[in-house]
Motif scaffolding. Structure first.
Motif, PDB file in Angstrom:
ATOM      1  N   ARG A 175     -34.215  48.501   8.745  1.00  5.62           N
ATOM      2  CA  ARG A 175     -34.302  48.055   7.355  1.00  5.62           C
ATOM      3  C   ARG A 175     -34.226  49.264   6.427  1.00  5.62           C
ATOM      4  NH1 ARG A 175     -39.632  48.232   5.060  1.00  5.62           N
ATOM      5  NH2 ARG A 175     -41.141  49.159   6.490  1.00  5.62           N
ATOM      6  N   PRO A 177     -32.648  43.542  11.695  1.00  4.90           N
ATOM      7  CA  PRO A 177     -33.920  43.972  12.297  1.00  4.90           C
ATOM      8  C   PRO A 177     -33.692  44.436  13.729  1.00  4.90           C
ATOM      9  CG  PRO A 177     -34.171  41.875  11.150  1.00  4.90           C
ATOM     10  CD  PRO A 177     -32.707  42.172  11.192  1.00  4.90           C
ATOM     11  N   SER A 201     -25.795  50.007   5.555  1.00  7.60           N
ATOM     12  CA  SER A 201     -26.919  49.918   4.617  1.00  7.60           C
ATOM     13  C   SER A 201     -26.429  49.604   3.206  1.00  7.60           C
ATOM     14  CB  SER A 201     -27.706  51.230   4.600  1.00  7.60           C
ATOM     15  OG  SER A 201     -28.251  51.522   5.873  1.00  7.60           O
ATOM     16  N   THR A 232     -32.914  54.477   5.896  1.00  9.73           N
ATOM     17  CA  THR A 232     -32.848  53.295   6.756  1.00  9.73           C
ATOM     18  C   THR A 232     -33.484  53.652   8.085  1.00  9.73           C
ATOM     19  OG1 THR A 232     -30.788  52.576   5.702  1.00  9.73           O
ATOM     20  CG2 THR A 232     -31.334  51.591   7.829  1.00  9.73           C
TER      21      THR A 232
END
Length: 328
Positions: free
Chosen positions: A64, A61, A54, A13
């Motif tokens: 991601r 944002p 996650s 991530t």
């Protein structure tokens, strides 16, 4: 063999910022089985909470998930639609936050919030939903649940609010709970009670749990397995007893040595020198190298995971090896 509820492989991530890419989670592997508690530990900023977010698709944002597999009961959650993820969150997978007020609305009665949560995932009457909410409050040790269900959050103590948050997470009898340091702000007595209750619930309900914490003492008391995280990566993992009794990574050893119980009375607490590297300026090779007493030129390369599927570490000079033995 414990049935695998959650399998995570190569999770990455990243956050794209004007100053560069922050690799908050950078290649994490995790497995959680039914009836099993995994303790995810590390310093603040190591990526523990982002890992939890996650897994549920809760990273906003500019962050991601760029890579990796997240499989729940074999289902690929990365390929799941937003609607499917909403169906799973709070139903089959629940999250408990460090601050219960992230779960509770201060202007609504506890019962109203719990009934809405039940009816979001189950077609039941309001009376049935209220009965489920009342039973969940009693399950986590809240006295007089028939009366307390009509109270507002501010009428509960901090410990009781956290119990309510746990009760909400348990409403639909989830298969997996992700708990993000839910007892950090509580006093020791309340913390111990909640840890005992969570162990019993995990055992009795057969659910799996990821307990995110920076407190090795809490994880040692609660969990079955432990994963130690540093700079976005798992640097050591294994059973709680193996990791705490025979740590192989110098970072794990440093965390253990910094516990008050591991220090002599009247002496300064031992601590890991330096600070965790800033996310935008991580050192070349092993990220722990600048703080490690055992570092050599070999550590300028990125260490791969060594060991077995159940016991592994990322280190060129694991503790107990010839290069790290201290002469008598």
């Amino acid at each position: 063999m414990t049935e695998a509820l959650l399998e995570v492989r190569g999770l990455r991530t990243w956050f794209e910022t004007p100053r560069g890419t922050v690799r908050a989670v950078d290649g994490v592997d995790l497995t959680v089985g039914r009836g099993e508690i995994l303790g995810l530990v590390g310093e603040s900023g190591s990526g523990k909470s982002i890992t939890g977010f996650s897994l549920l698709g809760l990273v906003d944002p500019p962050g991601r998930v760029i890579e990796g597999e997240i499989r729940f009961h074999g289902e690929d959650l990365r390929a799941a639609s937003p609607r499917r993820l909403r169906d799973l969150r709070g139903n089959r997978i629940a999250m408990i936050f460090q601050d219960p007020m992230m779960t509770l609305n201060p202007v609504l009665r506890i019962g109203t919030q719990m009934i809405e949560t039940v009816q979001a995932h189950a077609r039941v009457s309001k009376a049935e939903a209220r009965a489920m909410a009342r039973d969940a409050l009693g399950q986590v040790g809240i006295p007089h649940p028939d009366e307390r269900i009509d109270a507002y959050p501010h009428e509960f103590s901090g410990g009781m609010r956290q119990r309510v948050a746990i009760a909400i997470a348990l409403l639909h009898k989830p298969d997996l709970i992700i708990a993000d340091e839910p007892t950090t702000a509580l006093d020791v007595t309340i913390q111990s009670q909640i840890l005992s209750e969570m162990q019993a619930l995990t055992r009795d309900m057969g659910l799996g749990m990821i307990w995110i914490s920076h407190d090795l003492g809490v994880v040692g008391q609660l969990a079955h397995k432990m994963a130690v995280m540093y700079a976005g990566r798992i640097v050591e993992r294994g059973s709680v007893d193996e990791v705490l009794d025979t740590p192989r990574h110098p970072y794990t050893r440093g965390l253990i040595d910094s516990l008050p119980m591991e220090n002599d009375r009247g002496q300064p607490l031992r601590q890991i020198p330096g600070n965790a590297p800033p996310p935008l300026n991580r050192p070349e090779g092993c990220p722990f190298r600048p703080r490690c007493a055992h570092a050599t030129d070999a550590c300028l390369a990125e260490p791969e995971e060594t060991g077995t599927p159940d016991r592994a570490w990322r280190c060129f000079h694991p503790l107990g090896s010839r290069l790290t033995e201290v002469p008598a």
